[in-house]
Design an enzyme around this catalytic site. Structure first.
Site, PDB file in Angstrom:
ATOM      1  CG  ASP A  45      -5.540  -1.445   6.377  1.00 18.39           C
ATOM      2  OD1 ASP A  45      -5.589  -0.377   5.739  1.00 18.39           O
ATOM      3  OD2 ASP A  45      -5.263  -2.546   5.838  1.00 18.39           O
ATOM      4  CB  SER A  46      -4.513   4.262   6.837  1.00 17.96           C
ATOM      5  OG  SER A  46      -5.831   4.673   7.178  1.00 17.96           O
ATOM      6  CG  ASP A  84      -9.474  -0.810   5.216  1.00 18.51           C
ATOM      7  OD1 ASP A  84     -10.020  -1.165   4.150  1.00 18.51           O
ATOM      8  OD2 ASP A  84      -8.640   0.116   5.272  1.00 18.51           O
ATOM      9  CE  LYS A 114     -10.586   0.534   2.024  1.00 19.25           C
ATOM     10  NZ  LYS A 114      -9.301  -0.191   1.724  1.00 19.25           N
ATOM     11  CD  GLU A 116      -5.266  -3.135   0.728  1.00 19.53           C
ATOM     12  OE1 GLU A 116      -4.283  -3.774   0.305  1.00 19.53           O
ATOM     13  OE2 GLU A 116      -5.176  -2.236   1.591  1.00 19.53           O
ATOM     14  CD  GLU A 183      -4.066   3.745  -1.999  1.00 19.34           C
ATOM     15  OE1 GLU A 183      -3.157   4.279  -1.324  1.00 19.34           O
ATOM     16  OE2 GLU A 183      -4.833   2.884  -1.542  1.00 19.34           O
TER      17      GLU A 183
END
Length: 303
Positions: A45-46, A84, A114, A116, A183
């Protein structure tokens, strides 16, 4: 060319082989990175920041992630493909999270998702895994929590915060994660977490002792000369290369030098080129004086 799977990654950790991972957002980049034998491609999602130009990853939608995942999937053959789960796609509850994870697999073509967060998301992770979708965890600096963290700052400094991250890592493994992103945490803490879990850890700004490393591909390629964080190593300077190429194109167009005869069509049909038997068999032959169709755009993996 053997396909990389979640089992491949676990075997690589057990064998002490380092895992390589990069982001990809379209088929062209995916093909190039796949041919370079990068083990894992992450449709991150970057993209909200490096592709769309937002200040955070928060505006990225599930529909946008599905679109980019599908594009990357079309350019990937060998690499393990992860997508993501964007902000808002799993935080509201397990039922919605399972549905959205399945969309990324069914429509986006990814092989894992993925998400978070730490131990608070173990129930959600467990439900997604039981639905048949592998989950990669992500702890430390979690960009979707930028406002909660007060900005993009190193996490896990101090004994209490470090212990919490170790506990999160163990909890995520127990919940069913097959791998973890670490991270922006201290290198010694990342090493401790890597030793404390049996699943692979992949670091970004987390030191050398992780089982693998990941970078945003635009950062690795040096596409933004104004962005040079401590954890990024630039392996190329594409900002300069692209700028130079665009400037040469501009100058040639303005000078009337492009397109020249080599890059223009004439009124006469070109003489046919000699072809091998295989080529003649593979290509459709023109009939009734028709010209052979042009290749108008490059299609990754099919040119």
């Amino acid at each position: 060319m053997k396909k990389v799977t979640i089992h491949t990654l676990r075997k690589m950790k057990q064998a002490g082989e380092r895992i390589t991972m990069l982001t990809a957002y379209d088929a062209s980049f995916a093909r190039l990175l796949d041919q370079a034998q990068i083990d894992v491609l992450l449709v991150g999602d970057s993209l909200g920041m490096v592709v769309q130009g937002h200040d955070t990853t928060l505006p990225v939608t599930l529909d946008q992630m599905v679109y980019h995942c599908a594009a990357v999937a079309r350019g990937t053959q060998r690499a393990h493909l992860v997508g993501d789960m964007p902000f808002g796609s799993y935080q509201a509850g397990a039922d919605e999270a399972v549905k959205n994870a399945m969309r990324l697999v069914a429509e986006g073509g990814v092989e894992a998702v993925k998400l978070e967060g730490g131990a608070d998301y173990c129930d959600v992770i467990g439900r997604i895994v039981r639905a048949g979708v592998p989950v990669m965890g992500h702890i430390g600096l979690t960009p979707q929590s930028v406002h909660k963290m007060g900005g993009y700052v190193v996490q896990g400094r101090g004994e209490e915060k470090a212990a919490r991250l170790v506990a999160d890592a163990r909890a995520l493994e127990k919940a069913g994660c097959y791998s973890l992103i670490l991270e922006a945490i201290p290198a010694d803490l990342a090493a401790q977490i890597t030793r404390s879990v049996s699943i692979p850890t992949i670091g970004i700004g987390a030191g050398i002792e992780c089982d693998g490393q990941v970078l945003v591909v635009y950062d690795l390629l040096g596409m933004n000369p104004d962005f040079s964080p401590k954890f990024v190593k630039k392996y190329a300077n594409l900002a300069h290369v692209i700028g130079e190429a665009a400037s040469r194109y501009r100058d040639e167009v303005r000078a009337g030098a492009f397109p020249d005869e080599e890059h223009s069509f004439s009124a006469e049909k070109p003489a046919p080129k000699p072809a091998t038997v295989a080529a003649v068999t593979a290509l459709p032959l023109p009939t009734n004086g028709e010209e052979r169709p042009l290749k108008l755009y490059s299609v990754p993996g099919r040119d």
